[in-house]
Structures are given as structure tokens and as C-alpha cells.
Design a protein around this motif. Structure first.
Motif, PDB file in Angstrom:
ATOM      1  N   LEU A  48       0.920  -1.265  -0.010  1.00 34.84           N
ATOM      2  CA  LEU A  48      -0.011   0.083   0.033  1.00 34.84           C
ATOM      3  C   LEU A  48       0.685   1.336  -0.041  1.00 34.84           C
ATOM      4  N   ALA A  51       2.161   2.334  -3.440  1.00 34.44           N
ATOM      5  CA  ALA A  51       0.896   2.684  -4.233  1.00 34.44           C
ATOM      6  C   ALA A  51       0.502   4.305  -3.772  1.00 34.44           C
ATOM      7  N   GLN A 108      -9.993   4.011  -4.310  1.00 38.07           N
ATOM      8  CA  GLN A 108      -9.789   2.868  -5.140  1.00 38.07           C
ATOM      9  C   GLN A 108      -8.418   2.150  -4.616  1.00 38.07           C
ATOM     10  N   LEU A 109      -7.380   2.986  -4.161  1.00 36.14           N
ATOM     11  CA  LEU A 109      -6.339   2.466  -3.729  1.00 36.14           C
ATOM     12  C   LEU A 109      -6.249   1.699  -2.279  1.00 36.14           C
ATOM     13  N   GLU A 111      -9.004   0.290  -1.438  1.00 33.57           N
ATOM     14  CA  GLU A 111      -9.728  -0.821  -1.658  1.00 33.57           C
ATOM     15  C   GLU A 111      -9.055  -1.903  -2.501  1.00 33.57           C
ATOM     16  N   GLU A 112      -8.199  -1.493  -2.870  1.00 29.30           N
ATOM     17  CA  GLU A 112      -7.256  -2.601  -3.711  1.00 29.30           C
ATOM     18  C   GLU A 112      -6.108  -3.267  -2.940  1.00 29.30           C
ATOM     19  N   HIS A 113      -5.897  -2.985  -1.340  1.00 29.73           N
ATOM     20  CA  HIS A 113      -4.812  -3.189  -0.639  1.00 29.73           C
ATOM     21  C   HIS A 113      -5.408  -3.823   0.585  1.00 29.73           C
ATOM     22  N   ARG A 114      -4.466  -4.345   1.435  1.00 23.37           N
ATOM     23  CA  ARG A 114      -4.829  -5.152   2.597  1.00 23.37           C
ATOM     24  C   ARG A 114      -5.237  -3.958   3.952  1.00 23.37           C
ATOM     25  N   THR A 115      -6.075  -3.194   3.619  1.00 22.76           N
ATOM     26  CA  THR A 115      -6.431  -2.215   4.690  1.00 22.76           C
ATOM     27  C   THR A 115      -7.532  -2.565   5.453  1.00 22.76           C
TER      28      THR A 115
END
Length: 240
Positions: A48, A51, A108-109, A111-115
């Protein structure tokens, strides 16, 4: 699916939920055993971070376009002097649809990663006014770490976690364990702004994360059902 349901739980998760046997009001999150415990973490460990830093200029543009009136005072009972305002994208499992739509690159970033986007986590833009100091406090759980992306960083501002102080850099991330005591300040004459994102502790396996997410969905779902039931019963009682 049946094989997955019949498989034994990870030992650490079993120890984690075994703490529910203890008496208490359920308001405190549990300590997850076996996770590396240190105040500061290496940002390069987290996809993340790369990104966010690659998109830092776009994120800063989105942040600068937010109407100041859309921010509100940070409401946690943490002692402070000055003004500390927030603009939520995710708030303990609730996605703020309008805010995410206003910040599509950032959302978007995230929701694309391990958050962490459930009960244990927050994602928000944070603005600290000049002369603001936030007293020492700690977060509720060690299953998450907190990532800060610097957006507007004046001099004379910083954050101390445990016994080590650092400052933000525009376009760069800091990652720390907010279950340690920490404090922050802005002694400048300009506003400090960062993006705050909670991420799962890197020691957690994907199975452990899924189990934690499921446990929190279960708690949130039953809490919502209880609240609806109470509201219906209160309304029925009021119309007798």
C-alpha cells in the motif's frame, strides 16, 4: 467449503477468542497474541505504501479539493489543545459513499490493498490546525498498524510513538503501531494534513485476517439487529 469449515482454527486466533471467557463489558478490543510488537515499522514492507507514494500528487489534489466545511472535529475522547479535523472515507466498517466518490483515486487504492475497513479500522484525511497538540493516547488493538501519508507538512510538527519522535514528509508514508502511546503536534503557523489509513498487521496470515473480518462482521451484524429491534420496540411502546 465444508473442508474449510471443518479445519482447525489457527492457534493464535483460538487464543485470541479464548479471551472472550474473561469478564467485561465487551467494549475493549482484545490483544492478538504472537504479533511483532514495536512502535515503528518499515514502510517498505507494505505494498500500500508504494501505491500511495506513487499516487501522492493525485491524492494531494483530491485532498485540496475537499471543502473545508466537509471536515468535522475529531470526536474521540482524547485531550488536545487547538483544532483537529477529519474527513472520513471509512469509519469503523461504514463506507462514506459521497466522500469516497469525491476522492476516487484514494478510495480505489484503499480498496485494492490490505487495509482495515471494518470495526477495527479507519481511513480519513486529517487536518491539524496551527498550534494544535494532541495528548498521549493509544489505539484499541494491535491487529492493525497506522499509515500516514504526508500531504501538507509545515515545519515544527511531528509525532512521537513510545519514545521516538519523527515528522512527516510530503509524499512519503510513516507506519506505526498506534496501540503504543503516541502524541502529535503542530507548532507551526500552517495547517498540517495527512491521509490516515489502517492496515492489517503484516504478521497476520490471510486466514487470520478473514477470521477477524468474519468475527467483526458477526459483531456488527448482531449489533445492528439489536439496535433495530430496540428502536421498533421503543416506537411500539410509545404508541400504546
Amino acid at each position: 467449503m465444508m473442508e474449510m469449515l471443518d479445519s482447525p482454527l489457527p492457534a493464535r486466533f483460538s487464543s485470541y477468542i479464548a479471551q472472550l471467557r474473561q469478564d467485561g463489558d465487551g467494549s475493549q478490543m482484545l490483544h492478538y497474541p504472537g504479533l511483532t510488537s514495536k512502535p515503528w515499522h518499515d514502510p517498505t514492507q507494505f505494498p500500500l505504501v508504494l501505491a500511495l507514494e506513487n499516487a501522492a500528487k493525485q491524492i494531494a489534489v483530491e485532498a485540496s479539493a475537499i471543502d473545508a466545511r466537509a471536515f468535522h472535529r475529531e470526536t474521540e475522547p482524547i485531550s488536545r489543545t487547538g483544532n483537529w479535523d477529519v474527513f472520513f472515507l471509512y469509519d469503523r466498517g461504514r463506507r462514506h459513499e459521497a466522500n469516497c466518490s469525491a476522492c476516487p483515486v484514494t478510495a480505489q487504492l484503499i480498496e485494492e490493498h490490505r487495509t482495515v475497513r471494518d470495526l477495527a479500522g479507519l481511513v480519513y484525511f486529517s487536518r491539524m490546525a496551527p498550534g494544535t497538540r494532541v495528548a498521549r493516547h493509544h489505539g484499541p488493538t494491535n491487529v492493525r498498524l497506522r499509515c500516514h501519508l504526508g500531504i501538507d507538512v509545515p515545519p515544527d510538527c511531528g509525532i512521537r510513538v513510545a519514545d521516538e519522535s519523527r515528522s512527516w514528509t510530503v509524499g512519503k508514508c510513516l507506519v506505526f503501531d498506534d496501540s503504543f502511546l503516541h502524541e502529535a503536534w503542530n507548532d507551526s503557523t500552517f495547517t498540517r494534513a495527512v491521509l490516515v489509513v489502517d492496515v492489517w498487521h503484516p504478521d497476520l496470515t490471510e486466514e487470520e485476517v478473514r477470521l477477524l473480518q468474519g468475527l467483526q462482521r458477526y459483531a456488527a451484524g448482531h449489533g445492528n439487529q439489536a439496535a433495530r429491534s430496540w428502536a421498533l420496540n421503543d416506537a411500539a411502546s410509545a404508541t400504546r
